[in-house]
Design a protein around this motif. Structure first.
Motif, PDB file in Angstrom:
ATOM      1  N   GLU A   1      13.199  13.769 -15.241  1.00  0.00           N
ATOM      2  CA  GLU A   1      12.442  13.065 -16.334  1.00  0.00           C
ATOM      3  C   GLU A   1      11.223  12.399 -15.744  1.00  0.00           C
ATOM      4  OE1 GLU A   1      16.024  10.794 -15.000  1.00  0.00           O
ATOM      5  OE2 GLU A   1      15.610  12.646 -15.275  1.00  0.00           O
ATOM      6  N   ALA A   2      10.924  12.561 -14.441  1.00  0.00           N
ATOM      7  CA  ALA A   2       9.746  11.706 -14.213  1.00  0.00           C
ATOM      8  C   ALA A   2       8.832  12.604 -13.215  1.00  0.00           C
ATOM      9  CB  ALA A   2      10.391  10.730 -13.149  1.00  0.00           C
ATOM     10  N   THR A   3       7.740  12.242 -12.990  1.00  0.00           N
ATOM     11  CA  THR A   3       6.687  13.027 -12.140  1.00  0.00           C
ATOM     12  C   THR A   3       6.773  12.190 -10.708  1.00  0.00           C
ATOM     13  OG1 THR A   3       4.724  11.563 -12.853  1.00  0.00           O
ATOM     14  CG2 THR A   3       5.242  13.580 -14.146  1.00  0.00           C
ATOM     15  N   GLY A   4       6.307  12.951  -9.794  1.00  0.00           N
ATOM     16  CA  GLY A   4       6.232  12.404  -8.546  1.00  0.00           C
ATOM     17  C   GLY A   4       5.477  11.259  -8.343  1.00  0.00           C
ATOM     18  N   ASP A   5       4.291  11.291  -8.892  1.00  0.00           N
ATOM     19  CA  ASP A   5       3.161  10.059  -9.085  1.00  0.00           C
ATOM     20  C   ASP A   5       3.618   8.868  -9.798  1.00  0.00           C
ATOM     21  OD1 ASP A   5       0.429   9.257  -8.502  1.00  0.00           O
ATOM     22  OD2 ASP A   5       0.358   9.244 -10.564  1.00  0.00           O
ATOM     23  N   ALA A   6       4.390   9.201 -10.669  1.00  0.00           N
ATOM     24  CA  ALA A   6       5.072   7.989 -11.747  1.00  0.00           C
ATOM     25  C   ALA A   6       6.435   7.177 -10.883  1.00  0.00           C
ATOM     26  CB  ALA A   6       5.575   8.376 -13.007  1.00  0.00           C
ATOM     27  N   PHE A   7       6.841   8.072 -10.192  1.00  0.00           N
ATOM     28  CA  PHE A   7       8.055   7.702  -9.540  1.00  0.00           C
ATOM     29  C   PHE A   7       7.777   6.853  -8.154  1.00  0.00           C
ATOM     30  CE2 PHE A   7      12.078   8.351  -6.510  1.00  0.00           C
ATOM     31  CZ  PHE A   7      12.738   7.516  -7.400  1.00  0.00           C
ATOM     32  N   ALA A   8       6.760   7.311  -7.724  1.00  0.00           N
ATOM     33  CA  ALA A   8       5.915   6.571  -6.422  1.00  0.00           C
ATOM     34  C   ALA A   8       5.585   5.226  -7.018  1.00  0.00           C
ATOM     35  CB  ALA A   8       4.941   7.335  -5.961  1.00  0.00           C
ATOM     36  N   CYS A   9       5.005   5.153  -8.196  1.00  0.00           N
ATOM     37  CA  CYS A   9       4.415   4.026  -8.759  1.00  0.00           C
ATOM     38  C   CYS A   9       5.476   3.128  -8.989  1.00  0.00           C
ATOM     39  CB  CYS A   9       3.712   4.175  -9.890  1.00  0.00           C
ATOM     40  SG  CYS A   9       1.866   4.907  -9.928  1.00  0.00           S
ATOM     41  N   PHE A  10       6.692   3.531  -9.496  1.00  0.00           N
ATOM     42  CA  PHE A  10       7.956   2.759  -9.898  1.00  0.00           C
ATOM     43  C   PHE A  10       8.513   2.138  -8.592  1.00  0.00           C
ATOM     44  CE2 PHE A  10      12.413   2.539 -10.571  1.00  0.00           C
ATOM     45  CZ  PHE A  10      12.560   1.862 -11.652  1.00  0.00           C
ATOM     46  N   LEU A  11       8.719   3.019  -7.530  1.00  0.00           N
ATOM     47  CA  LEU A  11       9.058   2.196  -6.278  1.00  0.00           C
ATOM     48  C   LEU A  11       8.230   1.290  -5.508  1.00  0.00           C
ATOM     49  CD1 LEU A  11      10.254   5.566  -4.723  1.00  0.00           C
ATOM     50  CD2 LEU A  11      11.716   4.078  -5.646  1.00  0.00           C
ATOM     51  N   TRP A  12       7.010   1.356  -5.839  1.00  0.00           N
ATOM     52  CA  TRP A  12       6.152   0.675  -5.319  1.00  0.00           C
ATOM     53  C   TRP A  12       6.562  -0.954  -5.841  1.00  0.00           C
ATOM     54  CZ3 TRP A  12       2.581  -2.432  -8.510  1.00  0.00           C
ATOM     55  CH2 TRP A  12       1.625  -3.113  -7.762  1.00  0.00           C
ATOM     56  N   VAL A  13       7.210  -1.219  -6.871  1.00  0.00           N
ATOM     57  CA  VAL A  13       7.547  -2.360  -7.552  1.00  0.00           C
ATOM     58  C   VAL A  13       8.465  -3.240  -6.329  1.00  0.00           C
ATOM     59  CG1 VAL A  13       8.775  -3.759  -9.420  1.00  0.00           C
ATOM     60  CG2 VAL A  13       7.118  -2.138  -9.861  1.00  0.00           C
ATOM     61  N   PHE A  14       9.472  -2.375  -5.778  1.00  0.00           N
ATOM     62  CA  PHE A  14      10.307  -2.828  -4.993  1.00  0.00           C
ATOM     63  C   PHE A  14       9.903  -2.999  -3.583  1.00  0.00           C
ATOM     64  CE2 PHE A  14      12.607  -0.476  -8.399  1.00  0.00           C
ATOM     65  CZ  PHE A  14      13.075  -1.621  -8.881  1.00  0.00           C
ATOM     66  N   TYR A  15       8.969  -2.178  -3.201  1.00  0.00           N
ATOM     67  CA  TYR A  15       8.568  -1.962  -1.754  1.00  0.00           C
ATOM     68  C   TYR A  15       7.195  -2.290  -1.588  1.00  0.00           C
ATOM     69  CZ  TYR A  15      12.788   0.708  -0.762  1.00  0.00           C
ATOM     70  OH  TYR A  15      14.015   1.222  -0.654  1.00  0.00           O
ATOM     71  N   ASN A  16       6.486  -3.120  -2.589  1.00  0.00           N
ATOM     72  CA  ASN A  16       5.191  -3.705  -2.395  1.00  0.00           C
ATOM     73  C   ASN A  16       5.146  -4.693  -1.148  1.00  0.00           C
ATOM     74  OD1 ASN A  16       2.774  -4.983  -2.937  1.00  0.00           O
ATOM     75  ND2 ASN A  16       3.282  -6.290  -4.463  1.00  0.00           N
ATOM     76  N   PRO A  17       4.141  -4.234  -0.195  1.00  0.00           N
ATOM     77  CA  PRO A  17       4.105  -5.101   1.126  1.00  0.00           C
ATOM     78  C   PRO A  17       3.542  -6.355   1.023  1.00  0.00           C
ATOM     79  CG  PRO A  17       2.624  -3.267   1.247  1.00  0.00           C
ATOM     80  CD  PRO A  17       3.511  -3.249  -0.155  1.00  0.00           C
ATOM     81  N   ARG A  18       3.243  -6.624  -0.209  1.00  0.00           N
ATOM     82  CA  ARG A  18       2.338  -7.887  -0.743  1.00  0.00           C
ATOM     83  C   ARG A  18       3.172  -8.796  -1.318  1.00  0.00           C
ATOM     84  NH1 ARG A  18      -3.486  -7.522  -2.743  1.00  0.00           N
ATOM     85  NH2 ARG A  18      -3.597  -9.552  -1.872  1.00  0.00           N
ATOM     86  N   TYR A  19       4.531  -8.446  -1.374  1.00  0.00           N
ATOM     87  CA  TYR A  19       5.305  -9.334  -2.016  1.00  0.00           C
ATOM     88  C   TYR A  19       4.884  -9.670  -3.529  1.00  0.00           C
ATOM     89  CZ  TYR A  19       6.956  -9.933   2.732  1.00  0.00           C
ATOM     90  OH  TYR A  19       7.424  -9.411   3.919  1.00  0.00           O
TER      91      TYR A  19
END
Length: 305
Positions: A77-95
């Motif tokens: 149900e997701a694209t690779g690009d959209a899922f990477a954006c979604f994961l960035w919420v949790f792994y954002n290095p700038r807190y």
């Protein structure tokens, strides 16, 4: 000549995503032709959908989906690009500093609503509220994702009071119902016709709280009080340009981040060019899975319409 067969998800070669294949993580997920390896904690903490899909007890005699690259959890149900954006919420290095485009926030919001990540959804709203979007674009985005219309009071007011009426392209973006309501607000907020049968070109006669009350009634908005409570009725909050941001700041706190250090969203490679696989494997029948599948069917029907 018969049409070529679409290969299944697991027969298409996959590559590890450069930004979000974390070797010490504990769940492997395949989206399109990309393999992700992330921490299941972030997915299970808030989403009943992922708690069911990643339930180890549901597969007592075999390794559960997500246990390895040979047995990944496949998300169609997701694209690779959209899922990477979604994961960035949790792994954002700038807190707590989130620097993304409106398009990227829409991708995140789409998956957050689909999978039941309420806190991520609220984060998307807060970040969109801070952005300098045109009134038409803001209304289009918020109504597309069925967000709180009370957050659109500034946008409705801007389109009501500007000199130019709604254009054809703007009307297509806003939709018939919203365009007609704006036209009604423009008509009712202006003085009597003084020379030609059209009231819209005349000056706005209703201002301040009275104008916002008028718009609130036309669009059936909730009344927002300064103490944070709401009730049905005219809009009565103080009139100021920071009012929209103030309401956004009252939403729940931002989603916690982690010190893990994959690449930032702006640096992550785009995966939109990948061809989505066709996964023929059946998923267990559960309420959360049925809800997501229902959302997917609605989207497909909407796209065909």
């Amino acid at each position: 000549m018969s049409p070529p067969q679409t290969p299944s998800a697991l027969t298409v070669p996959a590559t590890r995503h450069k930004g979000y294949f974390i070797h010490d993580a504990d769940v492997t997920i395949r989206v399109e032709s990309f393999m992700f390896r992330v921490h299941r904690f972030f997915l299970e903490r808030e989403s009943a959908y992922f708690r069911l899909r990643l339930d180890r007890n549901a597969h007592p005699d075999q390794d559960p989906p997500g246990s390895s690259e040979k047995n990944p959890l496949v998300l169609e149900e997701a694209t690779g690009d959209a899922f990477a954006c979604f994961l960035w919420v949790f792994y954002n290095p700038r807190y707590s500093v989130y620097n993304a485009t409106p398009e990227q926030w829409q991708k995140i919001l789409d998956l957050a609503k689909l999978w039941g990540f309420t806190q991520v959804e609220q984060l998307c709203i807060r970040e969109l509220e801070k952005m300098d979007l045109s009134p038409v674009d803001r209304i289009h985005i918020y109504q597309k994702f069925e967000l709180d219309d009370s957050l659109l009071i500034d946008s409705f007011e801007s389109l009501t009071t500007r000199d130019e009426p709604i254009g054809v392209e703007e009307g297509m973006k806003l939709g018939l119902k919203t365009s007609l309501r704006i036209a009604c607000a423009r008509e009712m907020s202006r003085g009597p016709d003084t020379g030609g049968g059209l009231r819209s070109p005349s000056a706005v006669q209703v201002n301040g709280p009275d104008l916002r009350s008028l718009i609130s009634n036309i669009f059936d908005l909730q009344r927002i009080h300064t103490d944070g409570t709401t009730s049905v009725g005219p809009f009565t909050a103080p009139v100021n340009r920071s009012d929209r941001v103030d309401r956004a700041s009252a939403l729940p706190a931002t989603v916690p981040t982690t010190p893990s250090k994959p690449e930032a969203l702006s640096q992550a490679p785009s995966t939109s060019e990948a061809n989505p696989p066709n996964n023929t494997g059946a998923n267990p029948k559960t309420p959360a899975l049925d809800s997501v599948k229902g959302n997917q069917r609605s989207r497909k029907q909407s796209n065909r319409a």
